[in-house]
Write an enzyme that holds these catalytic residues in place. Sequence first.
Site, mmCIF file in Angstrom:
data_model
loop_
_atom_site.group_PDB
_atom_site.id
_atom_site.type_symbol
_atom_site.label_atom_id
_atom_site.label_comp_id
_atom_site.label_asym_id
_atom_site.label_seq_id
_atom_site.Cartn_x
_atom_site.Cartn_y
_atom_site.Cartn_z
ATOM 1 N N ALA A 117 2.766 -1.519 4.288
ATOM 2 C CA ALA A 117 2.592 -0.338 5.129
ATOM 3 C C ALA A 117 2.201 -0.850 6.504
ATOM 4 O O ALA A 117 1.433 -1.804 6.615
ATOM 5 C CB ALA A 117 1.486 0.539 4.561
ATOM 6 N N MET B 118 -1.882 -5.505 7.992
ATOM 7 C CA MET B 118 -2.959 -6.426 7.603
ATOM 8 C C MET B 118 -2.587 -7.289 6.405
ATOM 9 O O MET B 118 -3.460 -7.718 5.649
ATOM 10 C CB MET B 118 -4.219 -5.624 7.259
ATOM 11 C CG MET B 118 -4.653 -4.639 8.334
ATOM 12 S SD MET B 118 -6.011 -3.605 7.753
ATOM 13 C CE MET B 118 -6.025 -2.318 9.027
ATOM 14 N N SER B 119 -1.303 -7.562 6.219
ATOM 15 C CA SER B 119 -0.889 -8.331 5.027
ATOM 16 C C SER B 119 0.380 -9.115 5.306
ATOM 17 O O SER B 119 0.741 -9.340 6.466
ATOM 18 C CB SER B 119 -0.644 -7.357 3.866
ATOM 19 O OG SER B 119 0.485 -6.547 4.128
ATOM 20 N N ASN C 149 2.414 5.293 10.313
ATOM 21 C CA ASN C 149 1.767 5.944 11.461
ATOM 22 C C ASN C 149 2.204 5.256 12.745
ATOM 23 O O ASN C 149 2.681 4.120 12.710
ATOM 24 C CB ASN C 149 0.239 5.827 11.324
ATOM 25 C CG ASN C 149 -0.223 4.381 11.190
ATOM 26 O OD1 ASN C 149 -0.163 3.804 10.095
ATOM 27 N ND2 ASN C 149 -0.635 3.785 12.284
ATOM 28 N N GLU D 220 -10.259 -8.366 2.360
ATOM 29 C CA GLU D 220 -11.113 -8.086 1.205
ATOM 30 C C GLU D 220 -12.154 -9.189 1.002
ATOM 31 O O GLU D 220 -13.044 -9.043 0.167
ATOM 32 C CB GLU D 220 -10.256 -7.966 -0.069
ATOM 33 C CG GLU D 220 -9.336 -6.754 -0.063
ATOM 34 C CD GLU D 220 -8.453 -6.711 -1.298
ATOM 35 O OE1 GLU D 220 -8.918 -6.222 -2.326
ATOM 36 O OE2 GLU D 220 -7.303 -7.198 -1.229
ATOM 37 N N HIS E 288 -6.790 6.112 6.426
ATOM 38 C CA HIS E 288 -6.128 5.517 5.262
ATOM 39 C C HIS E 288 -5.347 6.599 4.507
ATOM 40 O O HIS E 288 -4.288 6.334 3.941
ATOM 41 C CB HIS E 288 -7.164 4.844 4.347
ATOM 42 C CG HIS E 288 -6.578 4.137 3.170
ATOM 43 N ND1 HIS E 288 -5.615 3.150 3.287
ATOM 44 C CD2 HIS E 288 -6.799 4.275 1.836
ATOM 45 C CE1 HIS E 288 -5.280 2.721 2.082
ATOM 46 N NE2 HIS E 288 -5.987 3.387 1.180
ATOM 47 N N SER F 264 0.810 -1.207 0.000
ATOM 48 C CA SER F 264 0.000 0.000 0.000
ATOM 49 C C SER F 264 0.851 1.269 0.000
ATOM 50 O O SER F 264 1.729 1.441 0.831
ATOM 51 C CB SER F 264 -0.839 -0.025 1.283
ATOM 52 O OG SER F 264 -1.914 0.825 1.196
ATOM 53 N N HIS G 279 -4.022 0.042 -4.725
ATOM 54 C CA HIS G 279 -3.475 -1.219 -5.208
ATOM 55 C C HIS G 279 -3.873 -1.418 -6.662
ATOM 56 O O HIS G 279 -4.991 -1.794 -6.969
ATOM 57 C CB HIS G 279 -3.980 -2.391 -4.369
ATOM 58 C CG HIS G 279 -3.400 -2.397 -2.995
ATOM 59 N ND1 HIS G 279 -2.363 -3.218 -2.633
ATOM 60 C CD2 HIS G 279 -3.690 -1.658 -1.919
ATOM 61 C CE1 HIS G 279 -2.042 -2.978 -1.377
ATOM 62 N NE2 HIS G 279 -2.832 -2.042 -0.912
ATOM 63 N N HIS H 102 -5.656 -9.080 -0.064
ATOM 64 C CA HIS H 102 -5.692 -9.131 1.396
ATOM 65 C C HIS H 102 -6.840 -10.030 1.858
ATOM 66 O O HIS H 102 -7.899 -10.065 1.217
ATOM 67 C CB HIS H 102 -5.944 -7.740 1.989
ATOM 68 C CG HIS H 102 -4.917 -6.727 1.623
ATOM 69 N ND1 HIS H 102 -4.979 -5.999 0.455
ATOM 70 C CD2 HIS H 102 -3.795 -6.318 2.280
ATOM 71 C CE1 HIS H 102 -3.933 -5.187 0.402
ATOM 72 N NE2 HIS H 102 -3.194 -5.355 1.486
HETATM 73 N N1 HPA Z 1 -2.562 -0.953 11.667
HETATM 74 C C1 HPA Z 1 -2.803 -1.904 10.742
HETATM 75 N N2 HPA Z 1 -2.434 -1.790 9.481
HETATM 76 C C2 HPA Z 1 -1.794 -0.667 9.115
HETATM 77 C C3 HPA Z 1 -1.530 0.367 10.033
HETATM 78 C C4 HPA Z 1 -1.935 0.215 11.377
HETATM 79 O O1 HPA Z 1 -1.719 1.073 12.247
HETATM 80 N N3 HPA Z 1 -0.865 1.333 9.334
HETATM 81 C C5 HPA Z 1 -0.757 0.901 8.050
HETATM 82 N N4 HPA Z 1 -1.321 -0.308 7.922
#
Ligand code: HPA
Length: 273
Positions: free
Chosen positions: A113, A211-212, A235, A86, A247, A30, A61, A83
């Site tokens: 990410a 999440m991947s 983040n 999804e 996002h 991402s 994506h 993912h």
């Molecule tokens: N949590 C889960 N997935 C993510 C995050 C997060 O803080 N940042 C980017 N993908």
Amino acid sequence: MSYEDVQNCADFIRERFEGDFPKMAMVLGSGLNSMADAVDDATIFSFLDLPGFPKPTVEGHAGRMLIGKLEGKPVICMQGRAHAYEGHSPEKVGFATRVLWALGVEILVLTNAAGSLMEKAGPGSLMAITDHINFSGVNPLVGVNDDRFGPRFPDVTEAWDKQLTGELKASAAEQNIELHEGTYLMALGPNFETPAEIKAFRVMGANAVGMSTVPECLTARHVGMKVVGVSSITNYAAGMTGDELTHGETMEFGAVAAVKLEQLLRAFVTRVA
Ligand code: HPA
């Protein structure tokens, strides 16, 4: 998704790409997929055209496979991924990895990410993945095992290849890029975590959350590919700053990290491919 489905997709690609297949593939996560534009002499396949491929649904994506060169070295770049959040079956999330293996890929570079659980690793920084915790509740290897892929009970003591991670660290040092390292925890998503979950994950030993990536790593280790990985920190994880997570923020800091990541991966490819 049977062995035949995997071979069928690999045959489709082989019929349309002339030349030797790269031994290295990279999955661009991402906000990181702009790097695919840097692939030279690319033969491009849309995931929409590849038989059996899950069709991506998430913003950011593009869903393309690029076979070409980076720094003059042959690579396959996967621009986007499927993912579990999804709604794809876990097995389907591992499909692309198996196709890469069927094409002869030996080294899989996974990027994503992620949110940071480390104070010292802020948005825009990079983390080498040295181990993972599969907290997603899903596993791409569930189902009848086909021994042509690998064993029923694969060993994942060294899920993330130590030697290749060493090369990644050396590449970072050479480029003057700060590279943190740590354990990546996969949550299923699609919601970001609660502050209580992040506290719990910290106790469990997680350094970054996303999440991947874990399904691809497990699928790759099952067939014996070597895996190396980098998280782009977009983040601080939930509850660490008091701000809400969006996002949009993920995409914004993904772009900051992407510049460094591209530099890092170029150096890595030069050393390893
Ligand atoms: N949590 C889960 N997935 C993510 C995050 C997060 O803080 N940042 C980017 N993908």
